[in-house]
Motif scaffolding. Structure first.
Motif, PDB file in Angstrom:
ATOM      1  N   LEU A  58       0.803  -1.219   0.000  1.00  0.00           N
ATOM      2  CA  LEU A  58       0.000   0.000   0.000  1.00  0.00           C
ATOM      3  C   LEU A  58       0.837   1.270   0.000  1.00  0.00           C
ATOM      4  O   LEU A  58       0.291   2.354  -0.173  1.00  0.00           O
ATOM      5  CB  LEU A  58      -0.957  -0.002   1.190  1.00  0.00           C
ATOM      6  N   THR A  59       2.134   1.142   0.184  1.00  0.00           N
ATOM      7  CA  THR A  59       2.990   2.325   0.075  1.00  0.00           C
ATOM      8  C   THR A  59       3.435   2.576  -1.365  1.00  0.00           C
ATOM      9  O   THR A  59       4.174   3.524  -1.627  1.00  0.00           O
ATOM     10  CB  THR A  59       4.246   2.187   0.961  1.00  0.00           C
ATOM     11  N   ARG A  60       2.971   1.735  -2.306  1.00  0.00           N
ATOM     12  CA  ARG A  60       3.377   1.845  -3.704  1.00  0.00           C
ATOM     13  C   ARG A  60       2.153   2.049  -4.601  1.00  0.00           C
ATOM     14  O   ARG A  60       1.761   1.143  -5.348  1.00  0.00           O
ATOM     15  CB  ARG A  60       4.129   0.587  -4.135  1.00  0.00           C
ATOM     16  N   PRO A  61       1.517   3.213  -4.557  1.00  0.00           N
ATOM     17  CA  PRO A  61       0.332   3.428  -5.398  1.00  0.00           C
ATOM     18  C   PRO A  61       0.623   3.332  -6.890  1.00  0.00           C
ATOM     19  O   PRO A  61      -0.295   3.097  -7.681  1.00  0.00           O
ATOM     20  CB  PRO A  61      -0.144   4.833  -5.006  1.00  0.00           C
ATOM     21  N   ASP A  62       1.886   3.476  -7.274  1.00  0.00           N
ATOM     22  CA  ASP A  62       2.240   3.340  -8.692  1.00  0.00           C
ATOM     23  C   ASP A  62       2.050   1.916  -9.192  1.00  0.00           C
ATOM     24  O   ASP A  62       1.993   1.687 -10.406  1.00  0.00           O
ATOM     25  CB  ASP A  62       3.697   3.775  -8.913  1.00  0.00           C
ATOM     26  N   THR A  63       1.912   0.936  -8.285  1.00  0.00           N
ATOM     27  CA  THR A  63       1.723  -0.466  -8.674  1.00  0.00           C
ATOM     28  C   THR A  63       0.257  -0.886  -8.686  1.00  0.00           C
ATOM     29  O   THR A  63      -0.058  -1.995  -9.117  1.00  0.00           O
ATOM     30  CB  THR A  63       2.481  -1.404  -7.722  1.00  0.00           C
ATOM     31  N   PHE A  64      -0.631  -0.026  -8.218  1.00  0.00           N
ATOM     32  CA  PHE A  64      -2.025  -0.438  -8.013  1.00  0.00           C
ATOM     33  C   PHE A  64      -2.727  -0.785  -9.324  1.00  0.00           C
ATOM     34  O   PHE A  64      -3.442  -1.789  -9.418  1.00  0.00           O
ATOM     35  CB  PHE A  64      -2.818   0.646  -7.289  1.00  0.00           C
ATOM     36  N   THR A 100       2.518   7.072   7.682  1.00  0.00           N
ATOM     37  CA  THR A 100       1.159   6.950   8.207  1.00  0.00           C
ATOM     38  C   THR A 100       0.131   7.490   7.223  1.00  0.00           C
ATOM     39  O   THR A 100      -0.892   6.849   6.953  1.00  0.00           O
ATOM     40  CB  THR A 100       1.038   7.683   9.557  1.00  0.00           C
ATOM     41  N   LEU A 101       0.388   8.654   6.672  1.00  0.00           N
ATOM     42  CA  LEU A 101      -0.539   9.240   5.715  1.00  0.00           C
ATOM     43  C   LEU A 101      -0.585   8.433   4.418  1.00  0.00           C
ATOM     44  O   LEU A 101      -1.647   8.307   3.792  1.00  0.00           O
ATOM     45  CB  LEU A 101      -0.167  10.690   5.439  1.00  0.00           C
ATOM     46  N   ALA A 102       0.552   7.878   4.011  1.00  0.00           N
ATOM     47  CA  ALA A 102       0.588   7.084   2.779  1.00  0.00           C
ATOM     48  C   ALA A 102      -0.312   5.855   2.886  1.00  0.00           C
ATOM     49  O   ALA A 102      -1.097   5.555   1.976  1.00  0.00           O
ATOM     50  CB  ALA A 102       2.018   6.664   2.458  1.00  0.00           C
ATOM     51  N   VAL A 103      -0.208   5.127   3.991  1.00  0.00           N
ATOM     52  CA  VAL A 103      -0.987   3.892   4.152  1.00  0.00           C
ATOM     53  C   VAL A 103      -2.439   4.187   4.502  1.00  0.00           C
ATOM     54  O   VAL A 103      -3.359   3.557   3.976  1.00  0.00           O
ATOM     55  CB  VAL A 103      -0.346   2.988   5.221  1.00  0.00           C
ATOM     56  N   PRO A 108      -5.927   4.356   0.361  1.00  0.00           N
ATOM     57  CA  PRO A 108      -7.369   4.212   0.169  1.00  0.00           C
ATOM     58  C   PRO A 108      -7.924   5.109  -0.941  1.00  0.00           C
ATOM     59  O   PRO A 108      -8.797   4.688  -1.709  1.00  0.00           O
ATOM     60  CB  PRO A 108      -7.952   4.598   1.536  1.00  0.00           C
ATOM     61  N   ALA A 109      -7.416   6.337  -1.021  1.00  0.00           N
ATOM     62  CA  ALA A 109      -7.890   7.238  -2.077  1.00  0.00           C
ATOM     63  C   ALA A 109      -7.526   6.699  -3.451  1.00  0.00           C
ATOM     64  O   ALA A 109      -8.345   6.695  -4.383  1.00  0.00           O
ATOM     65  CB  ALA A 109      -7.310   8.635  -1.874  1.00  0.00           C
ATOM     66  N   ALA A 110      -6.283   6.224  -3.609  1.00  0.00           N
ATOM     67  CA  ALA A 110      -5.824   5.735  -4.909  1.00  0.00           C
ATOM     68  C   ALA A 110      -6.556   4.461  -5.310  1.00  0.00           C
ATOM     69  O   ALA A 110      -6.976   4.303  -6.473  1.00  0.00           O
ATOM     70  CB  ALA A 110      -4.317   5.496  -4.866  1.00  0.00           C
ATOM     71  N   LEU A 111      -6.714   3.531  -4.376  1.00  0.00           N
ATOM     72  CA  LEU A 111      -7.426   2.287  -4.683  1.00  0.00           C
ATOM     73  C   LEU A 111      -8.891   2.557  -5.015  1.00  0.00           C
ATOM     74  O   LEU A 111      -9.448   1.972  -5.954  1.00  0.00           O
ATOM     75  CB  LEU A 111      -7.333   1.327  -3.498  1.00  0.00           C
ATOM     76  N   THR A 112      -9.513   3.434  -4.242  1.00  0.00           N
ATOM     77  CA  THR A 112     -10.918   3.746  -4.496  1.00  0.00           C
ATOM     78  C   THR A 112     -11.093   4.337  -5.884  1.00  0.00           C
ATOM     79  O   THR A 112     -12.025   3.972  -6.617  1.00  0.00           O
ATOM     80  CB  THR A 112     -11.448   4.705  -3.420  1.00  0.00           C
TER      81      THR A 112
END
Length: 238
Positions: A58-64, A100-103, A108-112
């Motif tokens: 979850l610290t890697r939104p570029d992989t989502f 903390t803010l990243a996870v 959650p914002a990026a996945l949503t």
């Protein structure tokens, strides 16, 4: 999962206390997509409940986007993953705040965002598992509470934005819950961990299930889950 008549529910932080309890609560009636970082624990849980593993950092939104590309239907998303590191503002370095803010918020914002087209197609539900710290910030909890206040803002904005698409959005605010994360928190606070005085993860899971399966004419914007008066008297309402 695409051809199944069951709702398809994606749970982040599925190998944690609340996430695993929710996976077991929904097994059999929901098709499950379970996110986690620990592949061994994730595989074991998926084997137990019949879920599809989604190993994701979850610290890697570029992989989502690539990780989600193979998914079919998604009816519901339960944003349950989170981290907590306690400390006074005077003591915590920027790295703690950033992680903390990243996870707790950015992931959650990026996945949503990436999952919304699927959830809209199903007129499903997005649940953000928040915390009592998302309603009140106590000393030593600044970074965690800030992330949960931000998560509440994300949910509130998303609820209004997605109402025209038939997507329901709920924030669930558990009190202190008997999980490994809570044991870590109590150690950071220098106190004993007694699971008997906390709400059980199974109770929180049953509450989330109620939110997901509520009749379509009902929207539950905010749901709080509290333990008994002994716990709140001893440890506060976080």
């Amino acid at each position: 999962m695409t051809d199944s008549p069951k709702p398809v529910t994606l749970i982040t932080g599925a190998t944690g206390g609340i996430g695993a309890a929710l996976a077991r609560e929904l097994a059999g009636t929901h098709d499950l997509i379970l996110q986690g970082r620990d592949r061994a624990r994730l595989s074991a849980l998926c084997a137990e409940v019949g879920g599809m593993p989604l190993p994701l950092d979850l610290t890697r939104p570029d992989t989502f986007e690539a990780a989600l590309s193979g998914l079919g239907r998604v009816t519901n998303v339960v944003q349950n993953a989170g981290v907590a590191d306690l400390g006074a503002v005077a003591d915590q370095p920027p790295e703690v705040w950033t992680h903390t803010l990243a996870v707790n918020v950015v992931a959650p914002a990026a996945l949503t965002r990436l999952l919304l087209p699927r959830v809209r197609a199903e007129q499903g539900t997005v649940v953000f598992v928040n915390s009592g710290a998302g309603l009140r910030a106590n000393p030593g909890w600044a970074s965690y509470a800030a992330s949960k206040f931000a998560l509440r803002a994300l949910a509130d904005a998303l609820r209004e934005e997605e109402a025209p698409h038939g997507v329901r959005v709920t924030s669930v605010y558990p009190g202190r819950t008997a999980t490994p994360m809570q044991a870590k928190v109590r150690a950071q606070e220098g106190g004993a961990y007694d699971p008997e005085v906390y709400v059980s993860p199974e109770t929180v899971a049953a509450t989330v299930r109620f939110v997901l399966e509520a009749p379509r004419d009902a929207t539950l914007p905010d749901v709080s889950v509290r333990s008994g008066p002994r716990q709140e008297a001893e440890h506060g309402k976080l």
